[in-house]
Design a protein around this motif. Structure first.
Motif, short mmCIF file in Angstrom:
data_model
loop_
_atom_site.label_atom_id
_atom_site.label_comp_id
_atom_site.label_asym_id
_atom_site.label_seq_id
_atom_site.Cartn_x
_atom_site.Cartn_y
_atom_site.Cartn_z
N TYR A 401 -24.37 52.22 -89.34
CA TYR A 401 -24.59 51.04 -88.51
C TYR A 401 -26.05 50.88 -88.16
CZ TYR A 401 -24.29 54.43 -84.61
OH TYR A 401 -24.47 55.49 -83.76
N GLN A 402 -26.38 49.63 -87.77
CA GLN A 402 -27.75 49.32 -87.40
C GLN A 402 -27.73 48.73 -85.99
OE1 GLN A 402 -30.12 47.54 -90.50
NE2 GLN A 402 -31.00 46.12 -89.07
N ARG A 403 -28.55 49.28 -85.09
CA ARG A 403 -28.55 48.82 -83.70
C ARG A 403 -29.96 48.85 -83.15
NH1 ARG A 403 -23.58 48.96 -80.65
NH2 ARG A 403 -24.65 48.25 -78.79
N THR A 404 -30.10 48.24 -81.98
CA THR A 404 -31.36 48.38 -81.24
C THR A 404 -31.11 49.46 -80.19
OG1 THR A 404 -31.71 46.04 -81.53
CG2 THR A 404 -33.09 47.13 -79.90
N PHE A 405 -32.10 50.34 -80.02
CA PHE A 405 -31.97 51.42 -79.03
C PHE A 405 -33.00 51.22 -77.94
CE2 PHE A 405 -29.87 53.09 -82.68
CZ PHE A 405 -28.93 53.99 -82.20
N HIS A 406 -32.64 51.67 -76.75
CA HIS A 406 -33.60 51.67 -75.65
C HIS A 406 -33.46 53.00 -74.94
CE1 HIS A 406 -36.26 49.78 -72.67
NE2 HIS A 406 -35.62 50.55 -71.82
N ALA A 407 -34.50 53.84 -75.02
CA ALA A 407 -34.47 55.18 -74.40
C ALA A 407 -33.17 55.91 -74.73
CB ALA A 407 -34.68 55.08 -72.90
N ASP A 408 -32.87 56.03 -76.04
CA ASP A 408 -31.71 56.78 -76.54
C ASP A 408 -30.37 56.06 -76.39
OD1 ASP A 408 -32.65 58.92 -77.86
OD2 ASP A 408 -32.54 60.33 -76.20
N LYS A 409 -30.33 54.92 -75.68
CA LYS A 409 -29.05 54.20 -75.47
C LYS A 409 -29.02 52.97 -76.38
CE LYS A 409 -27.37 56.49 -71.76
NZ LYS A 409 -27.84 57.79 -72.24
#
Length: 820
Positions: A401-409
């Protein structure tokens, strides 16, 4: 027992005294108890030998007068000179002893207790020959044969002469009317000033002589003669010293080479807390290759840094083996991890590996993280040691899958590609459960759009619309490719290229070379308890590529033919800059696409990357060539336009580097074309049941082209059973396709297969025969079905994607299309 021992010693001592008493009495007949003791000692110990030497001088002088001119007379004259020197030496030594003795009498007890050593002699005293030190108000300066002492009030400083440098050029600004010179010691530099030049000259000469004598371990003969072996002591020395004052090396013991008061050359630093540094020093700082050990708190283990140092800080390539089974191999700057590096944990509890960019000791930029426990790989961007920005996660089960992460979340919606080729676009949780609005496209073309909820015990629930109108599935769903817009190929592995650029901009300096490219290091991992052993030995392989020779060779091999063979040799060598660059890129590529990362959705990303590597290697080759030509004073060739440079990279460099990336690439192609290849394999199996003649008939090959002469059996029944005999040479030729990695060679094999088919047909019709397309296609199908190449679809696509663009539209392109 102890008391009896003492008694026994006393008895034997007193017996010895009784035994010699009579002999001494004979010597001391002239002395009464009022006479001074020193006079008595002088008479017993010094007078006889001085009389003896005087006696010899008289004898030799008489002998000299009696001899004729000639060789013997010269020998006698030399002997007289030596005896006269000996006489003067003895009186000088006695004078020194007298001066020293009177000094001990006049100096306060406090100093005498510490400074008075039986063998120490005073060479000069500022009371006799006035001179002052600039450190603070100094009362007195004493030069002994092993130390220089500066007394200030109730305290004093002493400096070991072996680590004293006398520098006349290093003058501090002295007041008018004063003449001075500098004294350099490991932790202090001060100047000595005298009122007139003669006094300065005498002190300077005596100091230099004393330093040289201390270093040589023997005194000049005679002491103050002019026979010193060159009055200047060497400026480079080897010595051990304990640092006491505040500073970087405080309380460390340094053993090694010195120059002008600073560690310079090879040496070892040891601290009391167990820290150690072995390596090269320059002007008092770690500079060059070094190994540093730092003990870990509360554990009996060490962090071991094997790295390049620059002006006291780690910089360039290094290997750090931390005490907790984690190893970092990569670049440092100002003592912290910076640039490209690989951090790997070999511990059984939590094995992981990070390959990517670092900034200020933290993971930042593009990088690949492999968590071996969870069996997943993250490819994407980082910030401050956390996943941050766009990222792709590939799992062992084949889901990706492909996602956007913010500080590991994970934040926002993403794309989830399932193993059965269905695609979900929307929001999903860490454990890949659909939540909220989303769209699920099934492999059969159905599309479900709606809101998804997941209640415990009730499974996945949805509220939405299912579209079952069988619109033809566009390829984009089943063959979705990730990461293309999120990580443009220019943004990947900047750290590797930046190091190389810096190396070229520095003019390929020798010392930069090793720090840019790493080194071959052997250290003993096992530290003995005593801490005495820390090997600092680089690998033994001969460094056959010297930077000057490399640049020299580049200029010689500019013609295409020799350039190709030169580049091939350079890229294979782990000691050539281009070879080292390729090695680093191979490691980065494997970290991304091998093992768990072998996922068909990453094919385009991988393929782009390899082409870009070829382009960068060509650019860096050009950079090295420019540098080589500049150094020879020649003008570099005019720069060709962007397009032809890319073409050169494709035609010259790509075939040379492909073998390094081929295993991962071909695996990705196989996975991507798996479905077509399976269908094709089924077809091959079906066709393989036909005997030769039946297959030729089935494929509508014209009768007069059948190579029946190749079938040795005569009767029609037998002949119709024969398999794998027709077009055998062409079939065997085509099978070689899977034994090569270079698209150029694969195309050549294809051409040879075509030629073999044509020559077989020409033999059958007994004249030169050019195959028209209709005949060629059916014969090619025959040969392909008999060759039984398993992943032919993957092979064809790999050739098409990575072949030299100049072949497009030519014979090769035509044959490849026919094969497809």
């Amino acid at each position: 027992v102890v008391v009896q021992g003492f008694e026994h010693a006393t008895k034997s001592k007193s017996e010895a005294w009784k035994h010699h008493k009579t002999v001494l009495k004979q010597f001391l007949t002239d002395f009464t108890s009022e006479s001074s003791m020193s006079l008595a000692l002088y008479t017993v110990l010094h007078k006889p030998i001085r009389d003896h030497i005087e006696h010899y001088v008289q004898l030799l002088t008489k002998l000299k007068e009696a001899l004729q001119e000639g060789s013997e007379k010269d020998v006698v004259i030399t002997a007289i000179k030596e005896y006269v020197k000996l006489e003067s030496f003895i009186s000088q030594v006695l004078d020194e002893a007298c001066f020293t003795k009177s000094l001990w009498k006049n100096l306060s007890y406090k100093f005498t207790d510490i400074l008075c050593v039986p063998e120490r002699r005073l060479l000069e005293d500022s009371k006799n020959l006035p001179i002052a030190a600039s450190t603070t108000r100094s009362d007195r300066i004493l030069l002994f044969d092993d130390v220089l002492v500066i007394i200030q009030g109730n305290s004093f400083q002493s400096f070991d002469l072996k680590l004293v440098w006398v520098d006349d050029n290093h003058k501090e600004k002295s007041a008018p009317g004063l003449y001075g010179f500098s004294i350099i010691t490991p932790e202090e530099t001060f100047s000595l000033t005298a009122k007139d030049p003669q006094m300065k000259a005498v002190w300077q000469w005596k100091l230099n002589q004393a330093v040289r004598q201390a270093l040589n371990g023997k005194r000049d003969f005679p002491l103050w003669g002019r026979t010193g072996e060159g009055t200047q002591p060497p400026c480079c020395r080897f010595f051990t010293y304990l640092f006491r004052l505040e500073g970087k090396f405080r309380s460390a013991t340094y053993e090694g080479e010195w120059r002008w008061g600073k560690p310079h050359g090879k040496g070892t630093l040891k601290w009391r807390d167990g820290r150690n540094h072995v390596g090269d020093f320059k002007d008092g700082l770690e500079h060059g290759f070094g190994i540093c050990l730092v003990p870990r708190q509360a554990e009996d283990r060490y962090d071991c840094y094997k790295c390049h140092w620059y002006e006291g800080k780690m910089r360039g390539y290094g290997i750090c083996e931390y005490g907790n089974d984690v190893v970092y191999k990569g670049y440092f700057k100002d003592n912290v991890r910076q640039g490209f590096g690989i951090l790997e944990s070999t511990s059984a509890e939590h094995p992981f590996r990070y390959t990517g960019e670092w900034e200020h000791d933290k993971k930042s930029g593009y990088g690949v993280w492999e968590d071996k426990d969870r069996g997943e790989r993250y490819i994407g961007t980082w910030l401050d040691d956390r996943k941050h920005g766009q990222g792709i996660v590939v799992t062992q089960s084949g889901v990706c899958y492909q996602r956007t992460f913010h500080a590991d979340k994970m934040v926002g919606s993403g794309i989830l590609l399932l193993e059965d080729d269905s695609v979900y676009e929307g929001n999903f949780t860490e454990d890949l459960t659909f939540v909220g609005k989303g769209k699920l496209s099934f492999a059969n073309g159905f599309i479900l759009e709606g809101t998804f909820t997941n209640k415990s015990g009730q499974g996945l629930q949805t509220h939405g619309i299912l579209n079952t109108s069988h619109e033809q599935l566009d390829d984009s769903i089943t063959k979705a490719q990730l990461g293309l817009e999120e990580f443009p190929v220019e943004k990947r592995w900047k750290g590797i290229y930046d190091q190389f650029l810096e190396f070229i901009h520095s003019g390929c300096k020798e010392e930069m070379e090793e720090s840019f490219t790493g080194f071959h290091v052997q250290t003993s991992k096992e530290l003995r308890k005593s801490q005495e052993y820390l090997f600092c030995q680089r690998g033994t392989e001969e460094v056959s590529w010297k930077i000057e020779d490399i640049l020299e060779e580049l200029v010689l091999h500019q013609e295409l033919e020799s350039l190709q063979s030169y580049l091939e040799k350079a890229l294979k060598s782990s000691l050539h800059p281009l070879g080292k660059l390729l090695k680093a890129l191979t490691i980065a590529f494997q970290a991304t696409y091998s093992g768990i990362g072998a996922n068909r959705h990453l094919l385009t990303m991988a393929q782009e990357e390899v082409k870009y590597y070829a382009k960068k290697i060509w650019e860096f080759y050009q950079g090295l060539l420019h540098l080589a030509l500049e150094q020879k004073g020649q003008q570099p060739a005019p720069c060709v336009d962007e397009g032809s440079s890319d073409q050169k990279a494709c035609s010259v460099v790509l075939p040379l580097i492909l073998p390094c990336f081929y295993p991962e690439l071909s695996m990705l192609y196989m996975l991507y074309h798996e479905r077509e290849d399976d269908l094709y394999c089924q077809g091959i199996v079906d066709l393989s049941l036909f005997p030769d003649i039946k297959l030729l008939e089935f494929l509508d090959v014209q009768k007069h082209l059948w190579p029946l002469k190749d079938l040795t059996l005569t009767t029609n029944q037998r002949r119709s059973l024969i398999k794998d005999k027709c077009f055998l040479s062409a079939t065997e030729c085509l099978q070689k396709l899977i034994t090569t990695v270079d698209p150029r060679e694969k195309l050549l094999i294809l051409q040879k297969t075509y030629e073999e088919i044509e020559s077989t047909v020409s033999r059958v019709v007994e004249k030169d025969y050019k195959l028209p397309m209709d005949d060629l296609l059916s014969l090619l199908i025959y040969v392909v079905s008999r060759a039984k190449i398993q992943h032919l679809g993957a092979e064809i696509h790999l050739i098409r994607d990575l072949m030299d663009p100049t072949n497009q539209g030519g014979l090769y392109d035509f044959l490849l299309t026919a094969l497809e």
